[in-house]
Design a protein around this motif. Structure first.
Motif, PDB file in Angstrom:
ATOM      1  N   PRO A   1      23.066 110.307  19.885  1.00  0.00           N
ATOM      2  CA  PRO A   1      24.158 109.470  20.398  1.00  0.00           C
ATOM      3  C   PRO A   1      24.388 108.257  19.506  1.00  0.00           C
ATOM      4  N   ILE A   2      25.609 107.795  19.473  1.00  0.00           N
ATOM      5  CA  ILE A   2      26.013 106.755  18.534  1.00  0.00           C
ATOM      6  C   ILE A   2      25.238 105.455  18.729  1.00  0.00           C
ATOM      7  N   ASN A   3      24.775 105.176  19.940  1.00  0.00           N
ATOM      8  CA  ASN A   3      24.031 103.939  20.208  1.00  0.00           C
ATOM      9  C   ASN A   3      22.525 104.155  20.327  1.00  0.00           C
ATOM     10  N   ASP A   4      22.050 105.310  19.856  1.00  0.00           N
ATOM     11  CA  ASP A   4      20.640 105.638  20.042  1.00  0.00           C
ATOM     12  C   ASP A   4      19.980 105.952  18.700  1.00  0.00           C
ATOM     13  N   GLY A   5      19.007 105.144  18.315  1.00  0.00           N
ATOM     14  CA  GLY A   5      18.240 105.418  17.105  1.00  0.00           C
ATOM     15  C   GLY A   5      19.096 105.457  15.857  1.00  0.00           C
ATOM     16  N   SER A   6      19.040 106.603  15.157  1.00  0.00           N
ATOM     17  CA  SER A   6      19.808 106.752  13.908  1.00  0.00           C
ATOM     18  C   SER A   6      21.299 106.759  14.169  1.00  0.00           C
ATOM     19  N   GLY A   7      21.686 107.123  15.399  1.00  0.00           N
ATOM     20  CA  GLY A   7      23.083 107.060  15.791  1.00  0.00           C
ATOM     21  C   GLY A   7      24.035 107.761  14.848  1.00  0.00           C
TER      22      GLY A   7
END
Length: 256
Positions: free
Chosen positions: A63-69
Motif C-alpha cells: 500500500p502507498i502509505n505502508d513501508g516501501s509504498g
C-alpha cells in the motif's frame, strides 16, 4: 518510450498500475481492507488463503502509505520495463509462461520455507505441552506451565500467527524469473548497475543476488525486513530452469 514496449509486457505493466490505483483508492478512500487482502496471497493452510490469490498477488504491491509504498511498484515495473525485450526474444507464449510460472514458483518456495518454520514452532510448542492445532480450532487450548514456559509458548504462537496472517504481494518473483532467464541465455552480457563503477556480467549478478537473497531469507534480519527474499529465489529458479530448456532453440523462437 511506452510505445516501444512489447504488447504483453505493456499490458502486464498497465494491469499492475491499474490494480495498484484501484486497490489503494478502495483501501484508503473507503477504508475497505477486505478487498485489498482478498487479492494478496497467504500461507496455503491459512484461513485467509484463496486459490486465486496465487495469481492476483502477482499484480499487488505494498500500500502507498505502508513501508516501501510507491517505490515497491515503481521499482518492479522499472525492472520489468528494462527487460521487456525478453518478450521479443522468447516470443509471447513463452514469455507469459516464464512470467507466471516464475510467480508461482516464488509463491511455492517461499511458503515451503514458511511450512518448515510452522512445523518447527509447532514441535517446540508440543514439547511444552501446547497443541497449536487445538489453539486454532474450536477446542480452546490454554497456555500452561511456568512463567518462562508460558512466555515461550506465547512467542511461538505469535510467530505462527504472523506466518499465517501476513500477506505476500508483488511481482518481484515473476520479474526475478525474467531476469534469471536473461542471465541464463546471455550469461556474459555486461550490465551497468547503479553504485557499481564497472559493468557486471549477468551470470555473476544472478549468482550474487541469489546468494544474498538466500542469506536474507534464512536470517532473522531477512524475516523482519518485510521482503520475501526466498520468493525471489523461487522465481529465479523457475526462470533459470525454463531458460535452460529453451536456450538450445533460442534462434528458432521468432519463427514459431
Amino acid at each position: 518510450m511506452f510505445n516501444n514496449i512489447p504488447p504483453l509486457t505493456k499490458n502486464i505493466i498497465i494491469i499492475n498500475i491499474v490494480v495498484y490505483v484501484v486497490t489503494n483508492f478502495i483501501l484508503y478512500a473507503f477504508q475497505n481492507f477486505e478487498f485489498y487482502f482478498s487479492l494478496a496471497s497467504y500461507y496455503p493452510f491459512s484461513p485467509f488463503f484463496k486459490s486465486w490469490q496465487i495469481i492476483t498477488s502477482m499484480f499487488m504491491h505494498a500500500p502507498i502509505n505502508d513501508g516501501s509504498g510507491l517505490m515497491h511498484i515503481v521499482f518492479n515495473m522499472f525492472m520489468l520495463y528494462n527487460f521487456s525485450f525478453m518478450e521479443n526474444i522468447l516470443g509471447g507464449k513463452r514469455f507469459l509462461l516464464l512470467y507466471f510460472l516464475s510467480g508461482i514458483g516464488a509463491y511455492v518456495l517461499f511458503n515451503a520455507w514458511e511450512f518448515v518454520q510452522v512445523e518447527i514452532f509447532a514441535t517446540q510448542l508440543e514439547n511444552l505441552g501446547f497443541n497449536i492445532y487445538e489453539y486454532f480450532s474450536d477446542t480452546a487450548e490454554v497456555f500452561k506451565g511456568s512463567a518462562d514456559e508460558i512466555a515461550t509458548q506465547k512467542d511461538l504462537v505469535s510467530k505462527i500467527t504472523r506466518i499465517i496472517s501476513t500477506p505476500l504481494v508483488g511481482a518481484s518473483g515473476a520479474i526475478f524469473g525474467v531476469l534469471a532467464a536473461f542471465a541464463t541465455i546471455f550469461p556474459n552480457a555486461k550490465l551497468d548497475i547503479l553504485f557499481i563503477p564497472f559493468p557486471v556480467k549477468a551470470k555473476h549478478l544472478l549468482i550474487f543476488t541469489i546468494i544474498i537473497s538466500i542469506f536474507l531469507g534464512y536470517s532473522d534480519r531477512g524475516n523482519d525486513g518485510g521482503t520475501a527474499h526466498l520468493a525471489h529465489v523461487g522465481g529465479a529458479l523457475v526462470g533459470y530452469l525454463l531458460a535452460r530448456i529453451w536456450k538450445k532453440h533460442i534462434n528458432r523462437f521468432n519463427q514459431i
